[in-house]
Design a protein around this motif. Structure first.
Motif, PDB file in Angstrom:
ATOM      1  N   PRO A 164     -12.320  83.293 -77.537  1.00 35.57           N
ATOM      2  CA  PRO A 164     -10.997  83.559 -78.099  1.00 35.57           C
ATOM      3  C   PRO A 164      -9.994  83.774 -76.982  1.00 35.57           C
ATOM      4  O   PRO A 164     -10.182  84.666 -76.151  1.00 35.57           O
ATOM      5  N   PHE A 165      -8.950  82.996 -76.960  1.00 40.07           N
ATOM      6  CA  PHE A 165      -8.014  83.015 -75.832  1.00 40.07           C
ATOM      7  C   PHE A 165      -6.873  84.000 -76.087  1.00 40.07           C
ATOM      8  O   PHE A 165      -6.640  84.442 -77.204  1.00 40.07           O
ATOM      9  N   THR A 166      -6.165  84.324 -75.017  1.00 38.66           N
ATOM     10  CA  THR A 166      -5.008  85.212 -75.142  1.00 38.66           C
ATOM     11  C   THR A 166      -3.735  84.371 -75.163  1.00 38.66           C
ATOM     12  O   THR A 166      -3.742  83.199 -74.770  1.00 38.66           O
ATOM     13  N   LEU A 167      -2.653  84.999 -75.590  1.00 39.93           N
ATOM     14  CA  LEU A 167      -1.344  84.341 -75.542  1.00 39.93           C
ATOM     15  C   LEU A 167      -1.040  83.893 -74.116  1.00 39.93           C
ATOM     16  O   LEU A 167      -0.600  82.766 -73.876  1.00 39.93           O
ATOM     17  N   MET A 168      -1.315  84.799 -73.157  1.00 37.14           N
ATOM     18  CA  MET A 168      -1.011  84.487 -71.753  1.00 37.14           C
ATOM     19  C   MET A 168      -1.844  83.319 -71.252  1.00 37.14           C
ATOM     20  O   MET A 168      -1.355  82.466 -70.508  1.00 37.14           O
ATOM     21  N   SER A 169      -3.124  83.272 -71.650  1.00 36.50           N
ATOM     22  CA  SER A 169      -3.974  82.202 -71.126  1.00 36.50           C
ATOM     23  C   SER A 169      -3.557  80.844 -71.693  1.00 36.50           C
ATOM     24  O   SER A 169      -3.553  79.839 -70.971  1.00 36.50           O
ATOM     25  N   LEU A 170      -3.135  80.791 -72.956  1.00 39.31           N
ATOM     26  CA  LEU A 170      -2.647  79.516 -73.504  1.00 39.31           C
ATOM     27  C   LEU A 170      -1.359  79.100 -72.793  1.00 39.31           C
ATOM     28  O   LEU A 170      -1.191  77.939 -72.408  1.00 39.31           O
ATOM     29  N   LYS A 171      -0.485  80.076 -72.581  1.00 42.66           N
ATOM     30  CA  LYS A 171       0.787  79.792 -71.884  1.00 42.66           C
ATOM     31  C   LYS A 171       0.501  79.260 -70.476  1.00 42.66           C
ATOM     32  O   LYS A 171       1.104  78.276 -70.025  1.00 42.66           O
ATOM     33  N   GLU A 172      -0.427  79.913 -69.792  1.00 43.54           N
ATOM     34  CA  GLU A 172      -0.779  79.478 -68.428  1.00 43.54           C
ATOM     35  C   GLU A 172      -1.296  78.049 -68.408  1.00 43.54           C
ATOM     36  O   GLU A 172      -0.926  77.250 -67.547  1.00 43.54           O
ATOM     37  N   LYS A 173      -2.177  77.727 -69.376  1.00 41.47           N
ATOM     38  CA  LYS A 173      -2.770  76.379 -69.403  1.00 41.47           C
ATOM     39  C   LYS A 173      -1.692  75.327 -69.675  1.00 41.47           C
ATOM     40  O   LYS A 173      -1.677  74.273 -69.043  1.00 41.47           O
TER      41      LYS A 173
END
Lengths: 129, 186
Positions: free
Chosen positions: A111-120
């Motif tokens: 399960p990903f975080t908001l920040m990790s999706l934004k970073e990707k």
């Protein structure tokens, strides 16, 4: 610095809940142009109607999985330039390697975080405004 | 034939928090103990395969920048169970669910159990998986026994819930499940 409004995203996941969560996460990043599909076959139909420049796709789906979709997207001159981010489970190290070989631009572990999706997304498109 | 030969030995498998187990073996009984946690028992009757998960949503209230973090974690926990059933030959279209747990175990924390139960009900409704039985909420911990091959479920209140409370209090404090793996390829 690209504008979030320049992103035309296709979200592919067999779970409606996960599609809605990714949609809301992209919305928080300022992305407004989004469609979704429940599996790889449906995603190809959506892409045939209108291209996308960002595809965020789950791996594990019925009919056509994420790798099948990735291969089809890269094989089609109309879609091959789309950025492709593969969603994987935590234990799918082998899958991540195969996705890289088939031309995925990045991957994201659920399960990903908001920040990790934004970073990707920003690793693919650059920082969004 | 002796009694032992006539009665198949039930193999009991405990499903702990964060785990799931899927089987079509008629001799397997899945068990768990739930306080605030929720266990979803999903089954495809036609395929004779089913399983149980056991999850506790992380407290996302403290993270105002990412209010959907708990839902993403819960959706992932459900996805793991659904995908395991699909791999074992089940079909999403004919799955049914029994859900348990989500008790309010603590007065000094937000209603974590209630939030877990609301999430599970909403997820299953949105995904079109009918809930055919449930025992949710209340103030008591529950012991669940579930036979995936037949779909039979037994629910019992746990009289001495102190151990469950202590364990969950620790897990609520430690819950940081939304993390990324690391595979350096890109």
């Amino acid at each position: 610095m690209p504008a979030a409004s320049a992103i035309n995203a296709l979200i592919v996941d067999d779970q409606l809940t996960m599609r809605a969560l990714i949609r809301s996460t992209l919305q928080q990043m300022g992305v407004t142009n989004m469609r979704d599909a429940g599996d790889g076959e449906e995603a190809l139909a959506r892409l045939a109607e209108r291209p996308a420049n960002l595809i965020i796709s789950d791996y594990n789906m019925p009919n056509m999985d994420g790798l099948g979709l990735l291969r089809a997207v890269r094989a089609n001159p109309d879609t091959r330039k789309a950025a492709f981010i593969m969603l994987t489970g935590r234990a799918d190290k082998e899958l991540v390697q195969r996705a890289a070989q088939f031309g995925a631009n990045n991957y994201l572990v659920k399960p990903f975080t908001l920040m990790s999706l934004k970073e990707k997304v920003e690793q693919v498109f650059g920082a969004l405004t | 034939m002796s009694l032992a030969e006539r009665q198949p030995a039930t193999r009991r498998i405990h499903v702990g928090q964060g785990e799931n187990h899927v089987t079509s073996d008629p001799d397997v009984m899945l068990s768990t103990i739930l306080g605030s946690c929720v266990a979803a028992c999903l089954r495809d009757e036609r395929a004779g395969v089913g399983g149980m998960n056991h999850f506790l949503l992380p407290d996302s209230v403290g993270n105002s920048n990412d209010p959907a973090a708990a839902a993403r974690y819960g959706a992932y926990a459900m996805e793991l169970l659904i995908n395991s059933i699909l791999r074992a030959g089940g079909r999403r279209e004919t799955m049914t669910a029994k859900i348990f747990g989500g008790a309010r175990m603590f007065d000094d924390l937000q209603n974590i159990g209630g939030n877990n139960a609301i999430f599970a009900e909403r997820f299953l409704r949105d995904e079109g998986i009918p809930i055919i039985a449930s025992s949710l909420g209340g103030r008591s911990a529950r012991r669940i026994h579930y036979w995936p091959a037949t779909g039979k479920a037994l629910v019992r209140a746990v009289e001495d819930a102190d151990a469950v409370k202590a364990s969950e209090r620790k897990r609520v404090r430690e819950a940081t499940p939304v993390v990324d793996g690391a595979v350096e390829l890109f």
